[in-house]
Write an enzyme that holds these catalytic residues in place. Structure first.
Site, PDB file in Angstrom:
ATOM      1  N   ASN A   1       0.881  -1.207  -0.089  1.00 24.14           N
ATOM      2  CA  ASN A   1       0.095  -0.208   0.036  1.00 24.14           C
ATOM      3  C   ASN A   1       0.937   1.299   0.075  1.00 24.14           C
ATOM      4  OD1 ASN A   1      -2.448   1.294   2.625  1.00 24.14           O
ATOM      5  ND2 ASN A   1      -2.009   1.781   0.266  1.00 24.14           N
TER       6      ASN A   1
ATOM      7  N   CYS B   1      -4.471  -2.937   3.692  1.00 25.24           N
ATOM      8  CA  CYS B   1      -5.281  -1.748   4.454  1.00 25.24           C
ATOM      9  C   CYS B   1      -5.220  -1.962   5.915  1.00 25.24           C
ATOM     10  CB  CYS B   1      -6.857  -1.673   3.919  1.00 25.24           C
ATOM     11  SG  CYS B   1      -7.697  -0.525   4.772  1.00 25.24           S
ATOM     12  N   GLY B   2      -4.472  -1.109   6.745  1.00 25.28           N
ATOM     13  CA  GLY B   2      -4.184  -1.094   8.085  1.00 25.28           C
ATOM     14  C   GLY B   2      -5.396  -1.098   8.773  1.00 25.28           C
TER      15      GLY B   2
ATOM     16  N   GLY C   1      -8.385  -1.423   7.816  1.00 25.92           N
ATOM     17  CA  GLY C   1      -9.220  -2.432   7.412  1.00 25.92           C
ATOM     18  C   GLY C   1      -8.897  -3.877   8.361  1.00 25.92           C
TER      19      GLY C   1
ATOM     20  N   CYS D   1      -5.153   6.031   8.162  1.00 25.04           N
ATOM     21  CA  CYS D   1      -4.482   5.180   7.145  1.00 25.04           C
ATOM     22  C   CYS D   1      -3.711   4.365   8.068  1.00 25.04           C
ATOM     23  CB  CYS D   1      -3.938   5.919   6.067  1.00 25.04           C
ATOM     24  SG  CYS D   1      -3.071   4.690   4.980  1.00 25.04           S
ATOM     25  N   GLY D   2      -3.955   3.262   8.506  1.00 22.83           N
ATOM     26  CA  GLY D   2      -2.974   2.629   9.383  1.00 22.83           C
ATOM     27  C   GLY D   2      -1.428   2.154   8.620  1.00 22.83           C
ATOM     28  N   ASN D   3      -1.467   1.857   7.427  1.00 28.65           N
ATOM     29  CA  ASN D   3      -0.305   1.664   6.629  1.00 28.65           C
ATOM     30  C   ASN D   3       0.753   2.871   6.504  1.00 28.65           C
ATOM     31  OD1 ASN D   3      -0.551  -1.380   6.235  1.00 28.65           O
ATOM     32  ND2 ASN D   3      -1.879  -0.693   4.563  1.00 28.65           N
TER      33      ASN D   3
ATOM     34  N   GLU E   1     -10.992  -0.264  -0.981  1.00 25.48           N
ATOM     35  CA  GLU E   1     -10.757   0.844  -0.214  1.00 25.48           C
ATOM     36  C   GLU E   1     -11.349   1.862  -0.821  1.00 25.48           C
ATOM     37  OE1 GLU E   1      -7.008   3.016   2.093  1.00 25.48           O
ATOM     38  OE2 GLU E   1      -6.927   1.356   1.102  1.00 25.48           O
ATOM     39  N   ARG E   2     -12.228   2.645  -0.267  1.00 22.84           N
ATOM     40  CA  ARG E   2     -13.193   3.903  -0.815  1.00 22.84           C
ATOM     41  C   ARG E   2     -12.003   5.050  -1.476  1.00 22.84           C
ATOM     42  NH1 ARG E   2     -14.876   7.792   4.074  1.00 22.84           N
ATOM     43  NH2 ARG E   2     -12.993   7.683   5.236  1.00 22.84           N
TER      44      ARG E   2
ATOM     45  N   ASN F   1     -15.481   1.582   3.261  1.00 20.43           N
ATOM     46  CA  ASN F   1     -14.525   0.555   2.796  1.00 20.43           C
ATOM     47  C   ASN F   1     -15.102  -0.852   3.122  1.00 20.43           C
ATOM     48  OD1 ASN F   1     -11.807   2.228   2.813  1.00 20.43           O
ATOM     49  ND2 ASN F   1     -12.903   2.855   4.554  1.00 20.43           N
TER      50      ASN F   1
ATOM     51  N   HIS G   1     -15.774   1.375   7.808  1.00 19.14           N
ATOM     52  CA  HIS G   1     -15.750  -0.128   7.364  1.00 19.14           C
ATOM     53  C   HIS G   1     -16.677  -0.974   7.445  1.00 19.14           C
ATOM     54  CE1 HIS G   1     -11.146  -0.108   6.490  1.00 19.14           C
ATOM     55  NE2 HIS G   1     -11.332   0.848   7.450  1.00 19.14           N
TER      56      HIS G   1
ATOM     57  N   GLN H   1      -2.102   6.668  -1.562  1.00 17.58           N
ATOM     58  CA  GLN H   1      -2.385   7.916  -0.642  1.00 17.58           C
ATOM     59  C   GLN H   1      -1.515   8.984  -0.786  1.00 17.58           C
ATOM     60  OE1 GLN H   1      -3.209   4.830   0.637  1.00 17.58           O
ATOM     61  NE2 GLN H   1      -5.374   4.771   0.432  1.00 17.58           N
TER      62      GLN H   1
END
Length: 273
Positions: free
Chosen positions: A17, A213-214, A216, A78-80, A204-205, A186, A155, A51
């Site tokens: 990602n 997706c972190g 997610g 955004c986790g990642n 992912e939206r 999402n 989510h 992103q």
């Protein structure tokens, strides 16, 4: 006008990602809007990313992180990217996001992120009208009774027998834009492999199918834990690799996983503004 200023960037990714990171904590940048974010994210005519991440000064944390999806829309978490930013920053830090303040900390192979507390109330997702978010009485093309969790981003999570067989590239856009979700959503399809292992794919939206997706992974793990399907610490396997998710007794979610810097470069702001 072209050539008004040259801007440095870092290209990073978490499990595939990928992000463009602009650091505006010391040197300020012109206003970033949907058009600029979309132009930079374009993989044919821009730098290319899932992103765009912009770091800015903050009055309530060590710094602020803004997140723009591939389509130019700004989102709350955004986790990642949080792990990538931890790696770039180099030390533990509090980070302000529009989805809440999080804490990041580099580790030997990536970073650990305190993602905060999950939200389950229907109006916190948000949904268009009230319903039970643990087992929503709705469905799309064979996917039904999802759960809903907000972990900075909204989510919905479907548990399926085999996540790899779900045509998420076709169903995902329909779920994302359903009127039930006023801020879009999402879509996650997950398979419970064991009490400590989940396989997951995410639409992912604003970005589409993603390798990881972190948020997610966090939302899916917490929903599975809420349903009693897994333990409070699990491995979530996405197409890009594994994340470790723990939901503590303090109600906070901790996500741990890799992050990588790919390269650095610069561009003329006027080429994209």
């Amino acid at each position: 006008m072209r050539g008004i200023m040259r801007v440095e960037f870092s290209k990073m990714h978490g499990l595939g990602n990928d992000f463009i990171v602009l650091d505006a904590r010391v040197v300020s940048l012109p206003a970033i809007d949907t058009n600029v974010a979309r132009a930079l994210a374009d993989r044919r005519t821009g730098i290319g990313c899932d992103q765009l991440i912009v770091l800015e000064p903050s009055e309530i944390a060590d710094f602020r992180m803004r997140i723009f999806n591939h389509d130019g829309g700004e989102v709350g978490a955004c986790g990642n990217a949080s792990r990538a930013v931890a790696l770039l920053h180099g030390t533990a830090a509090s980070v302000e996001t529009s989805g809440g303040t999080i804490r990041v900390e580099p580790t030997e192979n990536g970073a650990s992120v305190d993602m905060g507390e999950p939200r389950f109330d229907w109006n916190s997702i948000p949904l268009e009208y009230a319903m039970d978010t643990a087992a929503m009485p709705v469905g799309w093309d064979g996917l039904d009774q999802p759960g809903a969790v907000n972990v900075g981003n909204p989510h919905v999570i479907f548990f399926v027998e085999d996540t790899d067989t779900v045509p998420l590239d076709r169903i995902g856009p329909e779920i994302e834009t359903d009127p039930l979700f006023p801020e879009r959503v999402n879509a996650n399809v997950a398979t419970i492999e064991s009490r400590t292992h989940i396989r997951l794919r995410v639409w992912e939206r604003g970005a589409g199918l993603t390798r990881a997706c972190g948020t997610g992974a966090c939302a899916t793990a917490v929903h599975a834990m809420r349903r009693g399907l897994v333990e409070r610490e699990v491995t979530v396997t996405l197409p890009g690799g594994d994340l470790e998710i723990a939901w503590g007794e303090d109600n906070r979610i901790r996500m741990t996983g890799p992050a990588t810097e790919s390269f650095r470069g610069s561009f003329e702001w006027g080429d994209f503004a």
